[in-house]
Design a protein around this motif. Structure first.
Motif, short mmCIF file in Angstrom:
data_model
loop_
_atom_site.label_atom_id
_atom_site.label_comp_id
_atom_site.label_asym_id
_atom_site.label_seq_id
_atom_site.Cartn_x
_atom_site.Cartn_y
_atom_site.Cartn_z
N LEU A 1 10.44 7.01 9.85
CA LEU A 1 11.56 7.25 8.93
C LEU A 1 11.14 6.83 7.52
CD1 LEU A 1 14.41 5.81 11.18
CD2 LEU A 1 14.25 8.19 10.42
N TYR B 1 14.80 5.35 1.68
CA TYR B 1 16.02 6.17 1.64
C TYR B 1 17.18 5.40 2.28
CZ TYR B 1 13.46 10.46 0.35
OH TYR B 1 12.71 11.40 -0.29
N LYS C 1 28.08 14.78 6.45
CA LYS C 1 28.11 15.83 5.41
C LYS C 1 28.73 15.28 4.11
CE LYS C 1 29.15 20.23 6.02
NZ LYS C 1 29.83 21.47 6.45
N ARG D 1 26.38 12.85 2.25
CA ARG D 1 25.30 13.57 1.54
C ARG D 1 25.81 14.33 0.32
NH1 ARG D 1 19.58 14.07 2.54
NH2 ARG D 1 19.76 16.29 2.16
N ASP E 1 20.26 11.68 -0.76
CA ASP E 1 19.02 11.48 0.01
C ASP E 1 19.25 10.71 1.32
OD1 ASP E 1 19.69 9.23 -1.35
OD2 ASP E 1 17.68 8.80 -2.14
N VAL F 1 19.81 9.69 5.18
CA VAL F 1 19.27 10.19 6.45
C VAL F 1 20.12 9.57 7.57
CG1 VAL F 1 17.24 10.18 7.98
CG2 VAL F 1 16.94 10.42 5.51
N ASP G 1 21.53 21.75 7.75
CA ASP G 1 20.68 21.26 6.65
C ASP G 1 20.79 19.74 6.45
OD1 ASP G 1 23.37 21.61 5.97
OD2 ASP G 1 22.91 21.72 3.83
N ILE G 2 21.68 19.09 7.18
CA ILE G 2 21.81 17.62 7.07
C ILE G 2 20.68 16.98 7.88
CG2 ILE G 2 23.33 15.62 7.50
CD1 ILE G 2 24.53 17.48 5.43
N PRO G 3 19.96 15.99 7.32
CA PRO G 3 18.83 15.40 8.04
C PRO G 3 19.28 14.43 9.15
CG PRO G 3 19.01 14.39 5.89
CD PRO G 3 20.08 15.44 5.96
N PHE G 4 19.64 15.00 10.28
CA PHE G 4 19.94 14.19 11.47
C PHE G 4 18.64 13.97 12.23
CE2 PHE G 4 24.22 16.13 10.99
CZ PHE G 4 24.97 14.96 10.99
N ARG G 5 18.38 12.74 12.63
CA ARG G 5 17.24 12.45 13.49
C ARG G 5 17.82 12.04 14.84
NH1 ARG G 5 12.19 9.80 13.07
NH2 ARG G 5 11.30 10.01 15.17
#
Length: 382
Positions: A185, A189, A215, A218, A224, A226, A251-255
């Motif tokens: 990661l 951020y 959402k 962000r 930025d 995460v 488009d949302i940076p989900f891990r």
């Protein structure tokens, strides 16, 4: 006591399986020939327990869910009771799941089988009248939290404070940057852990809200940011992925992680967590969090009427004050959750105060739980 000690156990969900797995391992050190059977999960099975029904059959959420599965669950309990009364184990240990276990324990105790209830039902939060029923059902209660033994001692019910196993397992300090490196990661951020629950019913209630919250964070506050989301099963992962699709959030940076909830929280600046054992894990990792929950309206109204504490999250209950915010039921809108999370992220002084409160809690709960619990069980056997 026969040479081979026969220990019957019932756990109803993942947190009980964790307790049961550790307890079996500790008991086997003292009673190497003991046999274990009943209902448990993968950790208990991994310690050699013979599981007669899958533990998931007992995992229900709130009154409405319990009513829907009542017939199946009561059928399992009826068959289990008959089998245990025929086998007459040397001791029965009910791990949490009080609605399932207390009735079973009452019948077994009446038939001369010593009974132990591991994890005190929440008599400190609501349904206080239940303590008399517990006294009739058990030979001893093993309590995880320090405010519980005095309540039992007052009623002359044998009780042993054993602490919480998570406090033994989780280190006193978790290095955020090290965990971020392990999970690949970004170092600098804003990272939010999102834990929407481990059961399907919880994901049904919470997944869309969690996605919408990410959402908003962000789009309005931290472009930025995460989001790390540990999910317990393939099924719950699919549910969360479906919510991402429904909310047009690809488009949302989900891990998304399989398990690794402690790593997700350890890597985070702030966590959003569905109320339950995960909130205690986050407290022991010393991270600021927002505790949230949504259940069926009928269940919520009933629970609210019966409750007498102002908080529901374990970290707040154990600290005896609102250390972290709770945003529940109708108040748990994506807007409210996003604002509370960003506020926690930005307030570094508050984060230090939260860390201090949770460090004190960690030291209080660290009691070498499995060994203490095993000693109490052996005492009951003898």
């Amino acid at each position: 006591m026969s040479t081979v000690v026969r220990i019957a156990m019932v756990a109803g969900e993942a947190s009980g399986d964790l307790l049961g797995g550790h307890l079996i391992a500790a008991l086997k050190k003292e009673l190497p020939d003991a046999v274990f059977y009943g209902i448990g999960g993968p950790r208990m099975q991994g310690q050699g327990m013979d599981c007669w029904w899958p533990m998931g059959k007992l995992s229900v959420m709130g009154y409405w869910d319990a009513l829907k599965h009542y017939r199946e669950i009561s059928g399992i309990r009826r068959q289990l009771k008959k089998r245990l009364l025929d086998l007459r184990p040397d001791i029965f240990i009910g791990i949490d799941a009080p609605d399932f276990n207390l009735g079973l324990e009452t019948s077994l105790k009446a038939a001369g089988v010593p009974t132990v209830h591991y994890v005190s039902p929440s008599i400190w939060a609501w349904r206080g009248g239940r303590i008399k029923k517990i006294g009739r059902a058990v030979k001893r209660v093993l309590a995880l939290f320090p405010m519980e033994p005095p309540l039992y001692e007052k009623e002359r019910i044998p009780v042993t404070y054993v602490g919480h196993p998570l406090a033994d397992i989780i280190p006193l300090e978790t290095n955020r940057q090290e965990v971020r490196e392990k999970l690949a990661l970004p170092r600098d951020y804003p990272i939010f852990a999102m834990l929407p629950g481990s059961r399907r019913g919880e994901l049904e209630s919470m997944a869309d809200t969690f996605v919408q919250t990410a959402k908003i964070i962000r789009e309005r506050f931290l472009p930025d940011a995460v989001f790390v989301v540990p999910l317990a099963t393939r099924e719950t992962r699919l549910q969360f992925e479906a919510a991402i699709y429904r909310q047009h959030a690809a488009d949302i940076p989900f891990r998304l992680l399989f398990g690794h909830a402690q790593s997700a929280v350890g890597a985070s600046d702030v966590a959003l967590i569905a109320s339950g054992t995960a909130t205690l894990e986050a407290a022991l990792i010393k991270r600021p969090m927002v505790i949230t929950y949504k259940i069926a309206k009928f269940s919520y109204r009933l629970m609210k009427r019966m409750a007498y504490l102002p908080y529901v999250g374990l970290p707040n209950v154990l600290c005896g004050r609102f250390v972290v915010p709770e945003i529940l039921q109708d108040d748990a809108t994506p807007e409210n959750l996003a604002e509370a999370l960003v506020k926690l992220y930005e307030d570094k002084d508050n984060a230090k105060a939260i860390e201090q409160a949770f460090t004190e809690l960690h030291l209080q709960l660290r009691q070498n739980t499995a060994e203490k619990a095993a000693r109490a069980v052996i005492e009951c056997l003898r």
